[in-house]
Motif scaffolding. Structure first.
Motif, PDB file in Angstrom:
ATOM      1  N   ASP A  12       1.231  -8.437 -10.830  1.00 13.94           N
ATOM      2  CA  ASP A  12       2.622  -8.096 -11.117  1.00 13.94           C
ATOM      3  C   ASP A  12       2.704  -6.959 -12.136  1.00 13.94           C
ATOM      4  N   GLU A  13       1.787  -6.945 -13.092  1.00 12.49           N
ATOM      5  CA  GLU A  13       1.787  -5.875 -14.085  1.00 12.49           C
ATOM      6  C   GLU A  13       1.496  -4.527 -13.441  1.00 12.49           C
ATOM      7  N   ASP A  14       0.573  -4.516 -12.484  1.00 13.13           N
ATOM      8  CA  ASP A  14       0.264  -3.269 -11.785  1.00 13.13           C
ATOM      9  C   ASP A  14       1.470  -2.768 -11.008  1.00 13.13           C
ATOM     10  N   LEU A  15       2.163  -3.674 -10.343  1.00 14.19           N
ATOM     11  CA  LEU A  15       3.351  -3.278  -9.582  1.00 14.19           C
ATOM     12  C   LEU A  15       4.460  -2.775 -10.501  1.00 14.19           C
ATOM     13  N   ASP A  16       4.642  -3.438 -11.632  1.00 16.11           N
ATOM     14  CA  ASP A  16       5.652  -2.988 -12.588  1.00 16.11           C
ATOM     15  C   ASP A  16       5.322  -1.591 -13.117  1.00 16.11           C
ATOM     16  N   ALA A  30       7.566   1.781 -12.498  1.00 13.70           N
ATOM     17  CA  ALA A  30       8.146   2.439 -13.667  1.00 13.70           C
ATOM     18  C   ALA A  30       7.646   3.875 -13.832  1.00 13.70           C
ATOM     19  N   ALA A  31       6.629   4.273 -13.081  1.00 11.21           N
ATOM     20  CA  ALA A  31       6.077   5.622 -13.216  1.00 11.21           C
ATOM     21  C   ALA A  31       7.098   6.653 -12.744  1.00 11.21           C
ATOM     22  N   PRO A  32       7.128   7.799 -13.392  1.00  7.50           N
ATOM     23  CA  PRO A  32       8.079   8.833 -12.977  1.00  7.50           C
ATOM     24  C   PRO A  32       7.682   9.399 -11.615  1.00  7.50           C
ATOM     25  N   VAL A  33       8.699   9.735 -10.831  1.00  4.71           N
ATOM     26  CA  VAL A  33       8.472  10.285  -9.499  1.00  4.71           C
ATOM     27  C   VAL A  33       8.368  11.796  -9.634  1.00  4.71           C
ATOM     28  N   ARG A  34       7.320  12.360  -9.040  1.00 10.37           N
ATOM     29  CA  ARG A  34       7.166  13.807  -9.117  1.00 10.37           C
ATOM     30  C   ARG A  34       8.166  14.462  -8.178  1.00 10.37           C
TER      31      ARG A  34
END
Length: 108
Positions: A7-11, A15-19
């Motif tokens: 779940d942490e990996d998916l979060d 949450a990563a910015p989209v290029r």
């Protein structure tokens, strides 16, 4: 084996910015495809001869295969009847027991 996503990996991924897409990318791709339309259909020229060869091989093979004669069926039924006494050898337990029987060979 692939590591499982937690779940942490998916979060973190969500949450990563989209290029952002570079400006004009869609126009450049469309222009490149419009400039060389033959490149998209080049695989057809490989497919047509392969299909023709496969069709010819199928016709030749189907034409050369003779229909079995009635005598062939009689031979098969006779062979099946002659092998019927050996049917108990198909049982795995009987095969194991037969493998344990000592074989005596006599040499002249």
């Amino acid at each position: 084996m692939k590591p499982r996503l937690t779940d942490e990996d998916l979060d973190r991924l969500l949450a990563a910015p989209v290029r952002p897409v570079p400006p004009g990318l869609a126009e450049r791709v469309a222009a490149r495809l419009a400039a060389d339309p033959g490149r998209r259909r080049a695989w057809i020229w490989y497919l047509v001869p392969a299909l023709a060869a496969a069709g010819f091989a199928l016709l030749v093979t189907a034409h050369r295969t003779p229909a079995p004669a009635a005598a062939d069926y009689e031979t098969l039924f006779a062979l099946e009847d002659s092998l019927a006494p050996a049917e108990p050898l198909l049982d795995p337990l009987n095969r194991e027991l037969c493998a344990e029987i000592p074989v005596e060979t006599s040499t002249p």
